[in-house]
Design a protein around this motif. Structure first.
Motif, short mmCIF file in Angstrom:
data_model
loop_
_atom_site.label_atom_id
_atom_site.label_comp_id
_atom_site.label_asym_id
_atom_site.label_seq_id
_atom_site.Cartn_x
_atom_site.Cartn_y
_atom_site.Cartn_z
N GLN A 278 14.41 5.72 2.55
CA GLN A 278 13.70 6.08 1.33
C GLN A 278 14.13 5.20 0.16
O GLN A 278 13.32 4.81 -0.67
N LYS A 279 15.40 4.87 0.14
CA LYS A 279 15.90 4.02 -0.95
C LYS A 279 15.26 2.64 -0.91
O LYS A 279 14.91 2.08 -1.96
N ASP A 280 15.10 2.09 0.30
CA ASP A 280 14.41 0.81 0.43
C ASP A 280 13.02 0.88 -0.19
O ASP A 280 12.59 -0.02 -0.91
N LEU A 281 12.32 1.96 0.11
CA LEU A 281 10.97 2.14 -0.43
C LEU A 281 10.99 2.24 -1.96
O LEU A 281 10.16 1.63 -2.64
N PHE A 282 11.95 2.97 -2.48
CA PHE A 282 12.04 3.13 -3.93
C PHE A 282 12.30 1.78 -4.61
O PHE A 282 11.68 1.44 -5.62
N ILE A 283 13.24 1.04 -4.05
CA ILE A 283 13.58 -0.25 -4.68
C ILE A 283 12.40 -1.22 -4.59
O ILE A 283 12.08 -1.93 -5.55
N LYS B 295 0.83 -1.21 0.00
CA LYS B 295 0.00 0.00 0.00
C LYS B 295 0.87 1.26 0.00
O LYS B 295 0.57 2.24 -0.68
N VAL B 296 1.92 1.22 0.80
CA VAL B 296 2.84 2.37 0.84
C VAL B 296 3.50 2.56 -0.51
O VAL B 296 3.62 3.68 -1.02
N ALA B 297 3.95 1.46 -1.12
CA ALA B 297 4.61 1.55 -2.42
C ALA B 297 3.66 2.12 -3.47
O ALA B 297 4.06 2.92 -4.32
N GLU B 298 2.40 1.74 -3.41
CA GLU B 298 1.43 2.28 -4.37
C GLU B 298 1.19 3.77 -4.12
O GLU B 298 0.99 4.54 -5.07
N LYS C 119 3.63 14.35 -8.77
CA LYS C 119 4.55 15.44 -8.45
C LYS C 119 5.98 15.23 -8.92
O LYS C 119 6.82 16.11 -8.73
N GLY C 120 6.27 14.07 -9.48
CA GLY C 120 7.64 13.83 -9.92
C GLY C 120 8.47 13.19 -8.83
O GLY C 120 8.13 13.23 -7.65
N ILE C 121 9.60 12.62 -9.22
CA ILE C 121 10.38 11.82 -8.27
C ILE C 121 11.11 12.70 -7.27
O ILE C 121 11.40 12.28 -6.15
N GLU C 122 11.41 13.93 -7.64
CA GLU C 122 12.12 14.81 -6.71
C GLU C 122 11.19 15.26 -5.58
O GLU C 122 11.66 15.61 -4.50
N GLN C 123 9.90 15.27 -5.87
CA GLN C 123 8.94 15.65 -4.84
C GLN C 123 8.38 14.43 -4.12
O GLN C 123 7.46 14.56 -3.30
N ALA C 124 8.87 13.27 -4.46
CA ALA C 124 8.45 12.05 -3.77
C ALA C 124 9.23 11.92 -2.47
O ALA C 124 10.05 11.02 -2.29
N THR C 125 8.99 12.85 -1.56
CA THR C 125 9.67 12.87 -0.27
C THR C 125 8.95 11.93 0.70
O THR C 125 7.80 11.57 0.48
N VAL C 126 9.64 11.56 1.74
CA VAL C 126 9.01 10.66 2.71
C VAL C 126 7.75 11.30 3.29
O VAL C 126 6.76 10.60 3.55
N MET D 232 5.65 5.06 8.76
CA MET D 232 6.10 4.52 7.47
C MET D 232 7.50 3.94 7.58
O MET D 232 7.82 2.94 6.95
N ARG D 233 8.30 4.59 8.41
CA ARG D 233 9.66 4.12 8.60
C ARG D 233 9.70 2.74 9.26
O ARG D 233 10.73 2.08 9.26
N HIS D 234 8.58 2.36 9.88
CA HIS D 234 8.52 1.03 10.47
C HIS D 234 8.48 -0.05 9.38
O HIS D 234 8.87 -1.19 9.59
#
Lengths: 192, 192
Positions: free
Chosen positions: B53-58, B13-16, B25-32, B46-48
Motif C-alpha cells: 500500500q505504501k508503494d501505491l501511496f508514494i 490508472k490505479v493511482a488515479e 472517503k478520506g485517507i484512512e478509508q483508502a484501503t487496498v 492490484m498487488r501485481h
DNA sequence: CTTTATTTAATACATTTGTATCATAAACAA
DNA sequence: TTGTTTATGATACAAATGTATTAAATAAAG
C-alpha cells in the motif's frame, strides 16, 4: 457515594493524552488502546469518560479551541493595533512547544474533518472565529474598501505560515514566521 | 509473451483510482480493497502492480507532482511577470475540478506525511520546488533586499489560500482566491 | 457494618486491514 | 501445438481495532 474523582478534569487529561499520541504517532495510530496507554488507564476505564472514539476526538478538538480562547482572553490588549494583532494571532501559530502541539493536532484533525461531518462542524467553528478575528484586525489597521480581500489574504497568510512552520520548522523558524507576519501587518497599516 | 498490457499506464490508472477514493472517503478509508474496487480489479491483481500500500501511496504522490510539472511545462510563458506568476501558481491551486482533486489529495498526503518518513520525503520534494518557484517569482517582481521574507510570505499565502479554498469553498471561491493572489503580486511588484 | 453509586479493568467479539498463497487465464514464441 | 511469461483473482491468515460485557474495587452514606 462514589470514588473521589473530578470527572471533567479526567476528561481533559485523557484528551491531552490523545493530543500527545496524535503528535507522536499520527491520527491513524491514535487508537483507543494507544490513548489509554498514554493516559495510564485501561481501555474500559477510558470508555467510562468517552463512550466512543469520536466523542473523544470532538472533545479533544474543543479543548484546543478552549486553550486558544483562554490565552487570548488573558492578553493585556489595547496597545498599538499591530502589537495587539500580533499577540492575538500568535496564539494560533506554532511558535513554542505548547502551541506547536496544539496546532499540529489541530492540523491533523482538520484533515480528518474533510471526510467526517462531525469533525467538520467543529473545524468550521474555529475557522469562522479566526476569519472574524482577521476581519477585525483588518478593520482596525486599514480603511481599505476591499476588506474581504484583505481578510482572506491575512487569514491565508496566517494559516499558511502555521502549516509551513509545522512541516518545515528548519526553514520557517518562529522568529522568521513572526517577522513575516509583522511586516505584513505594517504594510497593511500603511494602507494598501 | 505476456498478456497485452501497458504496465506503467495501468499503474497510473490505479493511482488515479487511489486519488478518487481519498477524495471521496478520506485517507484512512483508502484501503487496498476500496482502491481495487474503484479501479475495477481484484486486490490480488492490484498487488501485481504495487507490492504494498505504501508503494501505491508514494507513486500516487509522485503522480500529483508529475501532473503539476506537466501543466507548468506546457504554459506559454514570457509574458508580463505578474501574469506568468499567476499562470504558474494557478497550477497548485484548487480552482477547478482537476486541480481540486489533486490538491485535496496532496493535502491529505501531506498530513499523513507528518508521521510517515517515506511520505515526508516526497512531501519535502514538492515543498522545496514550490519554495524555489516562489523565490524566482519574488526575484523577478521586486528588488527587495529581504527576499527570504517575501518568499515565505508569498508561499504561505499560496498554500493558505489553497487550504482555505479546500476547506471552505463556499467562502473562498476560485475568483476570490485568484484576485487575492493577483493583488498581492501587484503590491509586491510596486516594491515593498 | 451494610448499602449504593461510581470507577476501574480484564476479557470477548465481530470487523476490517495488509499481505501472502496459489491456481487459472491470456498472449506470444518456439 | 507446446511452452513460457505475465496478468488476474479467489481464498486464507494473522494482526489490529472499536465496542460490548461483566465483574471487582473504591469511597461515601445509611
Amino acid at each position: 457515594m462514589p470514588k473521589i474523582v473530578n470527572h471533567e478534569e479526567r476528561k481533559r487529561k485523557v484528551a491531552e493524552a490523545c493530543w500527545r499520541v496524535i503528535q507522536k504517532k499520527g491520527i491513524e495510530q491514535a487508537t483507543v488502546r494507544e490513548i489509554a496507554k498514554e493516559a495510564k488507564m485501561s481501555v474500559g476505564s477510558m470508555r467510562h469518560y468517552f463512550s466512543s472514539q469520536k466523542d473523544l476526538f470532538i472533545f479533544s478538538m474543543q479543548l484546543v479551541m478552549d486553550h486558544v480562547h483562554e490565552r487570548i482572553k488573558k492578553l493585556p490588549l489595547s496597545g498599538p493595533p499591530i502589537k495587539d494583532a500580533m499577540q492575538v494571532l500568535s496564539q494560533v501559530l506554532p511558535i513554542d512547544a505548547e502551541r506547536r502541539l496544539e496546532m499540529e493536532v489541530w492540523f491533523l484533525f482538520t484533515s480528518k474533518a474533510l471526510n467526517d461531518p462531525d469533525l467538520k462542524k467543529k473545524s468550521d467553528e474555529m475557522d469562522d472565529e479566526l476569519y472574524q478575528a482577521c476581519r477585525l484586525i483588518i478593520e482596525h489597521l486599514t480603511v481599505a474598501a476591499d476588506w474581504k480581500q484583505e481578510t482572506e489574504r491575512l487569514y491565508a497568510l496566517v494559516d499558511g505560515l502555521a502549516v509551513h512552520a509545522i512541516m518545515r520548522p528548519g526553514r520557517l523558524h518562529p522568529d522568521l514566521l513572526l517577522s513575516v507576519l509583522e511586516n505584513h501587518l505594517k504594510v497593511i497599516g500603511q494602507n494598501v
